[in-house]
Design an enzyme around this catalytic site. Structure first.
Site, PDB file in Angstrom:
ATOM      1  N   SER A  93      -2.577   1.079 -13.136  1.00  0.00           N
ATOM      2  CA  SER A  93      -1.288   2.209 -13.386  1.00  0.00           C
ATOM      3  C   SER A  93      -1.898   3.638 -13.704  1.00  0.00           C
ATOM      4  O   SER A  93      -2.472   4.181 -14.061  1.00  0.00           O
ATOM      5  CB  SER A  93      -0.526   1.422 -14.430  1.00  0.00           C
ATOM      6  OG  SER A  93       0.242   2.234 -15.078  1.00  0.00           O
ATOM      7  N   HIS A 107       3.847   9.270 -11.097  1.00  0.00           N
ATOM      8  CA  HIS A 107       4.123   7.825 -11.089  1.00  0.00           C
ATOM      9  C   HIS A 107       3.582   6.721 -10.116  1.00  0.00           C
ATOM     10  O   HIS A 107       4.042   7.343  -9.049  1.00  0.00           O
ATOM     11  CB  HIS A 107       4.844   7.067 -11.895  1.00  0.00           C
ATOM     12  CG  HIS A 107       4.982   5.752 -12.106  1.00  0.00           C
ATOM     13  ND1 HIS A 107       5.689   4.675 -11.748  1.00  0.00           N
ATOM     14  CD2 HIS A 107       4.231   4.937 -12.937  1.00  0.00           C
ATOM     15  CE1 HIS A 107       4.875   3.894 -11.204  1.00  0.00           C
ATOM     16  NE2 HIS A 107       4.182   3.502 -12.486  1.00  0.00           N
ATOM     17  N   ASN A 109       2.086   2.370  -9.482  1.00  0.00           N
ATOM     18  CA  ASN A 109       1.369   1.173  -9.991  1.00  0.00           C
ATOM     19  C   ASN A 109       1.185  -0.328  -8.759  1.00  0.00           C
ATOM     20  O   ASN A 109       2.348   0.371  -8.191  1.00  0.00           O
ATOM     21  CB  ASN A 109       2.356   0.413 -11.295  1.00  0.00           C
ATOM     22  CG  ASN A 109       1.825  -0.466 -11.322  1.00  0.00           C
ATOM     23  OD1 ASN A 109       2.605  -1.632 -11.072  1.00  0.00           O
ATOM     24  ND2 ASN A 109       1.012  -0.342 -12.215  1.00  0.00           N
ATOM     25  N   VAL A 110      -0.149  -0.549  -8.689  1.00  0.00           N
ATOM     26  CA  VAL A 110      -0.237  -1.726  -7.614  1.00  0.00           C
ATOM     27  C   VAL A 110       0.081  -2.388  -8.715  1.00  0.00           C
ATOM     28  O   VAL A 110      -1.629  -2.451  -9.768  1.00  0.00           O
ATOM     29  CB  VAL A 110      -0.845  -1.173  -6.147  1.00  0.00           C
ATOM     30  CG1 VAL A 110       0.020  -0.167  -5.656  1.00  0.00           C
ATOM     31  CG2 VAL A 110      -2.572  -0.847  -6.690  1.00  0.00           C
ATOM     32  N   ARG A 111      -0.267  -3.768  -8.647  1.00  0.00           N
ATOM     33  CA  ARG A 111      -0.661  -5.063  -9.035  1.00  0.00           C
ATOM     34  C   ARG A 111      -0.317  -6.054  -8.625  1.00  0.00           C
ATOM     35  O   ARG A 111      -0.073  -6.450  -6.956  1.00  0.00           O
ATOM     36  CB  ARG A 111      -0.155  -4.978 -10.775  1.00  0.00           C
ATOM     37  CG  ARG A 111       1.784  -5.088 -10.095  1.00  0.00           C
ATOM     38  CD  ARG A 111       2.534  -5.103 -11.207  1.00  0.00           C
ATOM     39  NE  ARG A 111       3.980  -4.904 -11.278  1.00  0.00           N
ATOM     40  CZ  ARG A 111       4.492  -4.399 -10.425  1.00  0.00           C
ATOM     41  NH1 ARG A 111       4.409  -2.751 -10.363  1.00  0.00           N
ATOM     42  NH2 ARG A 111       6.147  -4.526 -10.750  1.00  0.00           N
ATOM     43  N   HIS A 176      21.644   4.176 -19.734  1.00  0.00           N
ATOM     44  CA  HIS A 176      21.980   5.283 -20.741  1.00  0.00           C
ATOM     45  C   HIS A 176      22.327   6.729 -21.040  1.00  0.00           C
ATOM     46  O   HIS A 176      23.267   8.027 -21.257  1.00  0.00           O
ATOM     47  CB  HIS A 176      21.550   5.117 -22.368  1.00  0.00           C
ATOM     48  CG  HIS A 176      20.008   5.617 -22.231  1.00  0.00           C
ATOM     49  ND1 HIS A 176      19.052   5.644 -21.202  1.00  0.00           N
ATOM     50  CD2 HIS A 176      19.476   6.873 -23.000  1.00  0.00           C
ATOM     51  CE1 HIS A 176      17.635   6.233 -21.531  1.00  0.00           C
ATOM     52  NE2 HIS A 176      17.683   6.960 -23.087  1.00  0.00           N
ATOM     53  N   GLY A 260      -1.873  -6.257 -24.459  1.00  0.00           N
ATOM     54  CA  GLY A 260      -3.026  -5.183 -24.059  1.00  0.00           C
ATOM     55  C   GLY A 260      -3.163  -4.227 -24.904  1.00  0.00           C
ATOM     56  O   GLY A 260      -2.864  -4.283 -26.134  1.00  0.00           O
TER      57      GLY A 260
END
Length: 300
Positions: A93, A107, A109-111, A176, A260
């Site tokens: 990330s 940004h 991210n790979v998971r 929001h 974490g």
């Protein structure tokens, strides 16, 4: 837990290395410091942060592989039958916060995730994506970003880019505020259709595609002149990034709920940010123009 997790980990460690090398080279004046950490319940990671560079005020690129005997609530919200099961999760990330307001925040991210529970068939899936958050957006930058995203998806089906582009628009949305976090990109989760090899290949395409999407934009904009007005607007808009990550982001929740490393989880937050009550940009200004880009649309 499995050979599949080991394969994913090997790729992800290499991806972290390649991205850090490319970002440090682009910056030219700062380098990444690494914190290697261990998690008491199982696993650990490598957090790498570059600070006070010529191009990046802060850039963080995390690798982690964690495991445990108790899935956190955020991981079982859509799979309640796995509640109480064990898991292994590995991923990369990153969040890049440039110094120049004309260079977009980015940004990626790979998971990979596995979960098992006695009496329930084990499951695995991939997830990830990348998204772009400009403060002074340029159409050619946005088109380049989405062209790379579309092209890496095309070998996997013409429906993949539209589907994952829409998912990104929906996910990175501040409900929001009734506005998108940026101009989108790709987002996918729970990917296991077509077997491990196909899903792993697609995830590698996404991870490898990030630099192709981002580096040309940063190179093009890093020397653009700016002043205090642009800097103050950048700091104000960074507040929206903070709001999303702390209020809506499932990855932040998973990291905190699974025990974490807090510093690694929150390295996504910008080093400097400001909040201003009821701020309204001057009508017709470059700052006001940003609002036109925060409604999802077809950029191509």
């Amino acid at each position: 837990m499995s050979q599949q997790a080991d394969l994913a980990e090997t790729y992800l460690r290499g991806l972290q290395d390649r991205i850090c090398n490319a970002i440090a080279q682009l910056d030219g004046s700062a380098h990444f410091e690494e914190d290697a950490w261990q998690r008491a319940a199982g696993g650990g990671g490598r957090t790498r942060v570059l600070r006070d560079g010529a191009v990046f005020e802060q850039a963080g690129v995390n690798f982690s592989r964690v495991s445990g005997n108790q899935l956190p609530p955020s991981a079982t919200a859509h799979r309640p039958e796995l509640a109480g099961g064990s898991f292994v999760a590995t991923g990369v990330s990153l969040v890049l916060h440039p110094r120049n307001p004309h260079v977009p925040t980015a940004h990626a991210n790979v998971r990979y995730f596995e979960a098992s529970k006695p009496g329930v068939e084990p499951v695995w899936w991939f997830g990830g994506g990348f998204d772009l958050t400009p403060f002074y957006p340029q159409d050619d930058d946005v088109r380049h970003w989405h062209t790379v995203a579309r092209d890496l998806c095309t070998p996997y089906g013409t429906d993949v880019y539209p589907r994952y582009k829409s998912w990104c628009d929906e996910y990175f949305y501040l409900k929001h505020r009734d506005e998108a976090r940026g101009v989108g990109g790709l987002f996918y989760d729970d990917l296991n259709q077509g077997g491990f090899e196909r899903c792993f290949a697609f995830t590698r395409a996404v991870g490898d595609g990030f630099l192709e999407a981002y580096l040309p934009i940063a190179e093009r904009r890093k020397s653009t002149d700016y002043g205090e007005r642009e800097r103050e607007f950048q700091l104000y808009r960074r507040g929206r990034y903070v709001e999303f990550n702390l209020v809506w982001d499932r990855g932040t929740l998973f990291g905190l709920q699974s025990g974490g490393r807090t510093e690694s989880i929150l390295m996504s937050l910008p080093p400097r940010v400001r909040f201003e009550y009821a701020y309204t940009p001057e009508p017709g200004s470059a700052e006001a123009k940003l609002a036109e880009y925060l409604k999802p649309r077809d950029w191509l």
